[in-house]
Design an enzyme around this catalytic site. Structure first.
Site, mmCIF file in Angstrom:
data_model
loop_
_atom_site.group_PDB
_atom_site.id
_atom_site.type_symbol
_atom_site.label_atom_id
_atom_site.label_comp_id
_atom_site.label_asym_id
_atom_site.label_seq_id
_atom_site.Cartn_x
_atom_site.Cartn_y
_atom_site.Cartn_z
ATOM 1 N N GLY A 1 0.873 -1.176 0.000
ATOM 2 C CA GLY A 1 0.000 0.000 0.000
ATOM 3 C C GLY A 1 0.906 1.221 0.000
ATOM 4 O O GLY A 1 2.072 1.140 -0.413
ATOM 5 N N ARG B 1 -14.345 13.912 15.281
ATOM 6 C CA ARG B 1 -14.954 12.621 14.933
ATOM 7 C C ARG B 1 -15.504 11.855 16.131
ATOM 8 O O ARG B 1 -16.609 11.341 16.096
ATOM 9 C CB ARG B 1 -13.902 11.728 14.263
ATOM 10 C CG ARG B 1 -13.551 12.184 12.885
ATOM 11 C CD ARG B 1 -12.508 11.280 12.270
ATOM 12 N NE ARG B 1 -12.225 11.771 10.924
ATOM 13 C CZ ARG B 1 -11.320 11.238 10.113
ATOM 14 N NH1 ARG B 1 -10.601 10.203 10.512
ATOM 15 N NH2 ARG B 1 -11.128 11.729 8.921
ATOM 16 N N LEU C 1 -2.382 9.174 5.374
ATOM 17 C CA LEU C 1 -1.651 9.132 4.106
ATOM 18 C C LEU C 1 -0.273 9.746 4.321
ATOM 19 O O LEU C 1 0.752 9.233 3.868
ATOM 20 C CB LEU C 1 -2.421 9.902 3.031
ATOM 21 C CG LEU C 1 -3.851 9.406 2.765
ATOM 22 C CD1 LEU C 1 -4.521 10.256 1.690
ATOM 23 C CD2 LEU C 1 -3.829 7.946 2.323
HETATM 24 C C1 LIG Z 1 -12.636 4.934 3.295
HETATM 25 C C2 LIG Z 1 -11.349 5.466 3.842
HETATM 26 C C3 LIG Z 1 -10.977 6.782 3.606
HETATM 27 C C4 LIG Z 1 -9.779 7.279 4.108
HETATM 28 N N1 LIG Z 1 -9.456 8.575 3.843
HETATM 29 C C5 LIG Z 1 -8.281 9.059 4.299
HETATM 30 C C6 LIG Z 1 -7.893 10.400 3.991
HETATM 31 O O1 LIG Z 1 -8.618 11.155 3.335
HETATM 32 N N2 LIG Z 1 -6.705 10.842 4.445
HETATM 33 C C7 LIG Z 1 -5.877 10.049 5.174
HETATM 34 O O2 LIG Z 1 -4.803 10.512 5.533
HETATM 35 N N3 LIG Z 1 -6.211 8.771 5.463
HETATM 36 C C8 LIG Z 1 -7.388 8.256 5.049
HETATM 37 N N4 LIG Z 1 -7.733 6.960 5.352
HETATM 38 C C9 LIG Z 1 -6.772 6.086 6.046
HETATM 39 C C10 LIG Z 1 -5.688 5.595 5.093
HETATM 40 O O3 LIG Z 1 -6.226 5.334 3.839
HETATM 41 C C11 LIG Z 1 -4.978 4.315 5.555
HETATM 42 O O4 LIG Z 1 -4.681 4.404 6.900
HETATM 43 C C12 LIG Z 1 -3.680 4.102 4.811
HETATM 44 O O5 LIG Z 1 -3.894 4.169 3.428
HETATM 45 C C13 LIG Z 1 -3.023 2.785 5.164
HETATM 46 O O6 LIG Z 1 -1.907 2.550 4.315
HETATM 47 P P1 LIG Z 1 -0.918 1.355 4.545
HETATM 48 O O7 LIG Z 1 0.107 1.426 3.471
HETATM 49 O O8 LIG Z 1 -0.443 1.369 5.947
HETATM 50 O O9 LIG Z 1 -1.786 0.027 4.401
HETATM 51 P P2 LIG Z 1 -2.737 -0.544 3.226
HETATM 52 O O10 LIG Z 1 -2.986 0.417 2.162
HETATM 53 O O11 LIG Z 1 -3.896 -1.152 3.928
HETATM 54 O O12 LIG Z 1 -1.874 -1.689 2.573
HETATM 55 C C14 LIG Z 1 -1.669 -2.926 3.167
HETATM 56 C C15 LIG Z 1 -0.859 -3.771 2.218
HETATM 57 O O13 LIG Z 1 -0.419 -4.929 2.898
HETATM 58 C C16 LIG Z 1 -0.707 -6.088 2.156
HETATM 59 N N5 LIG Z 1 -0.838 -7.158 3.141
HETATM 60 C C17 LIG Z 1 -1.501 -7.136 4.321
HETATM 61 N N6 LIG Z 1 -1.336 -8.301 4.978
HETATM 62 C C18 LIG Z 1 -0.539 -9.054 4.206
HETATM 63 C C19 LIG Z 1 -0.004 -10.364 4.338
HETATM 64 N N7 LIG Z 1 -0.245 -11.112 5.398
HETATM 65 N N8 LIG Z 1 0.774 -10.835 3.334
HETATM 66 C C20 LIG Z 1 1.031 -10.078 2.233
HETATM 67 N N9 LIG Z 1 0.564 -8.845 2.060
HETATM 68 C C21 LIG Z 1 -0.219 -8.343 3.044
HETATM 69 C C22 LIG Z 1 -1.902 -5.732 1.326
HETATM 70 O O14 LIG Z 1 -1.956 -6.552 0.188
HETATM 71 C C23 LIG Z 1 -1.592 -4.277 0.985
HETATM 72 O O15 LIG Z 1 -0.705 -4.249 -0.104
HETATM 73 C C24 LIG Z 1 -8.929 6.448 4.862
HETATM 74 C C25 LIG Z 1 -9.311 5.146 5.112
HETATM 75 C C26 LIG Z 1 -10.525 4.660 4.637
HETATM 76 C C27 LIG Z 1 -10.938 3.275 5.000
#
Ligand SMILES: Cc1cc2nc3c(=O)[nH]c(=O)nc-3n(C[C@H](O)[C@H](O)[C@H](O)COP(=O)(O)OP(=O)(O)OC[C@H]3O[C@@H](n4cnc5c(N)ncnc54)[C@H](O)[C@@H]3O)c2cc1C
Ligand code: SF4
Ligand code: FES
Lengths: 245, 637
Positions: free
Chosen positions: B42, B330, B441
């Site tokens: 992600g 919130r 983000l």
């Molecule tokens: C509807 C919604 C709107 C949002 N809007 C905002 C916003 O406007 N502004 C803001 O700042 N934040 C926002 N957020 C929060 C934000 O989007 C997330 O917190 C953030 O994108 C998380 O990013 P990440 O890279 O940590 O994880 P993720 O994007 O969840 O990525 C996780 C990754 O890990 C992989 N993965 C997980 N477990 C495993 C495993 N066991 N083996 C292999 N791969 C695995 C998945 O395939 C994926 O690639 C929002 C969230 C939601 C739900």
């Protein structure tokens, strides 16, 4: 409401595959199409059968995971939506609904309604980026982008990489997908340095992946869940010509 | 084991630069010899994998998705913060730092938050250079909007699809490195265990979801960027596949879990429409700028909203909080909505919703303006509910949205297992007890582009790595234990599906460990959870086998882990006898019903250590010190 489903079942990529009928008897019009499939799957598991496999994740039309042909339409009836945004209220009680995977040489079926779309990633690898190094970049406001250009670039960048354009195209061309990326980066100042190589490399990769050519049927634009316009294909053609000259 | 946060000495604003200078570097020619595993692609994972690849490391990146572009980050709507002060409204790194600490209700580390604010400006520059089409004004400059919890306009956005555009930027950088051969991306692989050899994280076991094969990979460091665990509650705004398995299994291998009870509930989501509901959809917080929230004054009033006259409506947020009105944070907005529904004032068929009404805004500004501002959200609402929000008020209800808790990490983003780094929503680090909008983000990309690449290099440069092979006994042991779990799941052959269990479990979590928590409720949860877990292992039904693509089996393993994590969330919520941010204990509130912190006793990070299946987890405390942002009581009256 009740509907009958004719669903494509295929164990793996080597299996021939076939349609199997299922009755969905307790469908609420408020259900999404995928929720209806969830309910069918619970029934299948309880009977000891293998549930229908399909790709999905966000269920709000943005991740591009879902995608199936529903009654011959990519992502089903309705404009500007992905399969996960389709609701059962778009159907009538008693309807028969035919559900198939995307069909294209470049998208081999993995199982049932799931296909392998990694070819799209390989097209991206061939040039769908600017070679900006982490850290080695100017201040955001040092690069001015006129608002109309930013808006047009955004319209192209909205592509979710679902592959519906390929699935509906009589030639299984990925032209709209490629055009969306080429167009976005050719409009923006950031994309200028690699403009020529990008379009040539992406098109070459598209051909290598066995996607067909474009014959301007515009079916892609009609079925694209994000309404990506075929004018981006026009821009791609222009870019290609420009690169060759 | 003592927790060492490794916060550098010195004044707040110099900590990071000094630390960067002190950190060791790896000679460019030697980087290629070091393999680094990144699990999750992600925002956090794609950005770190691309950056490490670019530095010259040999990177192996894994995701259960078919492509990095499918990650949950894609769904973020609103925007990303950075104190560029382009609006000339008095923003600064210090102000963003302060807002984030305060928004987190004084339960985050000052040093981490300051660094986050400090590097966030570079993120915007980076994304612009990648071609992210941020909103622009007519002069061609970047545009900003304001967001909850801040009085300055510092949020950068790309229509309502900021997460998508940022992820596509990071994904394109990753694709570039894949093409260059520095990163190898493994799609449809689910990490099921972490392999620790001689106290260092040295590899993972991943299951190839296409054929069920277990694959072992070795490395000198492992990065988890696997997202949050909101789906513990079954219904949440998270993507369907989002899960806690990677983090949980690492926890069982020795990584402490930080603040598991901090789970955020978002006030404006589309309510549940029936038992078939598979997930919840967020309606951006920005709607509260123009929408007015109300319920009928009379309990159980079933009239259509337009038939309820003004004087029979209770605009309860405006009544209770005259100065902030509908724009309270919130957590406050969510709790008041729940109160109203619990007392019987809820609307809609289920009674679990309140109105968000745009009638007066439309009257005042005209439909066109409202359409310009919120058109895509109104369309989305209509698509899902078949109701037209231009004509009738929206119905909204709070839903689980984000988890501030996660694996405990030190200032270098390293967990309690040397060599295991945790980034993005998967770690606990920067948001304290409550996250402000547009800051997840920012954190994911700060971790991935600008923090972890340095701290991981420092770790590599400071340690020795004996050669390890995937045949080492530690790998075999891990593989065998995964196989045993899978076989056990498949052999139950009960009568209830994984989803049925998950739904039931999620309901317990929501009822007793959700928005309003009590000692009794939490104790009840702690007696019910082990029972349902036992039921699960006795009665779950999974068809198919372990050697094919088997989505039910994938889900079953995730749900099994959620059921263990859920218990830890309840334990953590029980020990925290105070209310702070998103953690609300009914017993601890001010006379006005606001969260009542207890800084004397609870100004600490709770870090839980796993001690084995039969033993209680042990609580460690990292105490928090506030030298710059002095804790105060929040007030929104
Ligand atoms: C509807 C919604 C709107 C949002 N809007 C905002 C916003 O406007 N502004 C803001 O700042 N934040 C926002 N957020 C929060 C934000 O989007 C997330 O917190 C953030 O994108 C998380 O990013 P990440 O890279 O940590 O994880 P993720 O994007 O969840 O990525 C996780 C990754 O890990 C992989 N993965 C997980 N477990 C495993 C495993 N066991 N083996 C292999 N791969 C695995 C998945 O395939 C994926 O690639 C929002 C969230 C939601 C739900
Ligand atoms: S162009 Fe449209 S149909 Fe094609 S992949 Fe992109 S979003 Fe899907
Ligand atoms: S499930 Fe994400 S677009 Fe449909």
């Amino acid at each position: 409401m009740k509907v009958t489903l004719k669903v494509w079942r295929q164990k793996d990529k080597n299996d021939e595959g076939r349609f199997v009928d299922y009755a969905a008897d307790e469908v609420s019009p408020d259900m999404s199409f995928l929720e209806m499939l969830d309910v069918v799957n619970v029934g299948l598991v309880k009977k000891g059968e293998i549930p229908i496999a399909f790709d999905h994740d966000c269920r709000e039309g943005i991740c591009g995971s879902c995608g199936m042909m529903i009654n011959g339409r990519a992502h089903g009836p309705g404009r500007g939506i992905a399969t996960c945004q389709l609701h059962m209220r778009s159907f009538q009680d008693g309807d028969e609904i035919v559900v198939e995977p995307w069909r294209a040489q470049a998208f081999p079926v993995i199982k049932d309604l799931m296909v392998d779309r990694t070819a799209l990633d390989r097209i991206m690898q061939a040039g769908g980026y600017t070679s900006a190094k982490t850290g080695g970049v100017p201040d955001g406001n040092a690069i001015l982008v006129p608002k109309p250009a930013a808006d047009e670039a955004f319209d192209a960048a909205a592509c979710i990489g679902c592959g519906a354009c390929v699935a509906i195209c009589p030639n299984s061309s990925a032209m709209l997908f490629v055009a969306a990326k080429v167009s976005q980066l050719s409009i923006l100042p950031q994309g200028q340095a690699e403009r020529e190589a990008r379009v040539e490399n992406m098109i070459a990769q598209m051909d290598e992946e066995l996607f067909g050519g474009c014959s301007n049927t515009y079916a892609c634009e009609a079925e694209c869940p994000k309404g990506i316009s075929v004018r981006h294909i026009g821009r791609l053609n222009h870019e290609l010509l420009r690169a060759k000259l | 084991m003592a927790l060492e946060s490794k916060i550098p000495e010195g004044p707040l604003e110099q900590k990071w630069s000094k630390h960067k200078f002190k950190m060791k570097l790896v000679n460019p020619a030697n980087r290629r010899k070091h393999t680094i595993i990144v699990v999750g692609t992600g925002l956090a994972g794609a950005s770190v994998a691309a950056s490490l690849g670019e530095l010259g490391y040999h990177v192996l990146a894994f995701s259960y998705h078919e492509s990095p572009r499918r990650a949950h980050s894609i769904a973020a709507q609103g925007g990303i913060n950075a104190p560029k002060n382009y609006s000339n409204d008095g923003d600064s790194v210090y102000r963003l730092f302060y807002d984030t600490i305060k928004g987190g209700d004084y339960r985050a580390r000052e040093a981490n938050v300051y660094r986050l604010a400090e590097v966030s400006g570079c993120i915007i520059d980076q994304c612009v250079a990648q071609g992210v089409p941020f909103a622009r004004d007519y002069a061609g400059y970047l545009d900003n909007r304001s967001f909850g919890g801040a009085q300055v306009a510092r949020t950068f956005y790309a229509r309502g699809q900021t997460g998508q555009q940022l992820l596509l930027g990071a994904y394109s950088a990753l694709m570039r490195q894949t093409h260059a051969g520095s990163v190898k991306f493994f799609d449809r692989r689910e990490m099921l265990d972490l392999v620790v050899i001689k106290g260092q994280a040295r590899g993972i076991i991943a299951r190839n979801l296409l054929n069920g094969k277990l694959e072992s990979y070795t490395a000198d460091a492992v990065v988890l960027a696997t997202g949050g665990y909101g789906n513990v509650y079954y219904l949440s705004t998270n993507a369907k596949a989002s899960n806690a398995t990677a983090a949980w299994r690492a926890h069982k291998r020795g990584a402490f879990f930080g603040n598991p009870c901090y789970t955020q509930i978002h006030p404006t989501c589309i309510p549940v429409s029936g038992d078939h509901q598979s997930k919840l959809t967020l309606m951006s917080e920005s709607l509260r700028n123009d929408g007015r929230i109300w319920v009928p004054k009379q309990k159980g009033d079933k009239r259509k909203p337009k038939d309820i006259p003004e004087n029979e409506r209770d605009y309860y947020l405006e009544r209770l909080y005259p100065s902030f009105g509908n724009l309270v944070p919130r957590d406050v907005a969510s709790r008041r909505a729940k109160d109203m529904c619990d007392e019987g004032f809820g609307v809609g068929a289920s009674g679990l919703a309140v109105y968000l009404d745009f009638a007066s805004a439309i009257q005042r500004l005209g439909k066109d303006i409202i359409e310009q501002r919120y058109g895509n959200l109104f369309d989305m609402y209509k698509q899902i509910t078949a109701e037209n929000p231009y004509e009738a008020p929206m119905r909204i209800y709070p839903a689980v949205h984000y988890t501030m808790g996660g694996l405990w990490v030190d200032y270098n983003l390293m967990s309690t297992i040397p060599g295991l780094f945790v980034l993005g929503e998967a770690n606990f680090s920067d948001h304290g007890a409550n996250r402000l909008g547009a800051s997840a983000l920012m954190q994911g990309l700060a971790d991935g582009y600008f923090i972890a690449p340095y701290t991981i290099s420092d770790y590599i440069a400071s340690n020795k790595f004996e050669a390890v092979s995937a045949d080492a006994p530690e790998f075999k042991e891990a593989e065998n234990s995964i196989t045993a779990v899978i076989n056990k799941l498949l052999s139950v052959n009960g009568d209830k599906t994984v989803d049925e269990f998950h739904r039931e479990f999620g309901k317990i979590m929501w009822d007793y460990v959700g928005m309003g928590r009590t000692k009794e409720g939490l104790k009840k949860a702690l007696t019910v959870i082990p029972k349902i877990r036992e039921e699960f292992w006795k009665h779950v039904k999974i068809t198919g086998n372990a050697h094919d693509l088997n989505t039910e089996l994938e889900k079953a393993q995730r749900v099994a882990d959620f059921m263990e994590l859920g218990e830890l969330i309840a334990m953590d919520a029980l020990q925290r006898e105070e209310s702070c941010g998103a953690h609300f204990r009914e017993e601890y509130q001010t006379a006005d019903g606001e969260a009542l912190r207890n800084d004397k006793k609870f100004s600490y990070v709770a870090a839980w250590e796993y001690k084995g299946a039969k033993q209680k987890q042990v609580l460690h405390k990292e105490s928090l010190k506030f030298e710059y942002a002095k804790p105060s009581q929040r007030s929104y009256k």
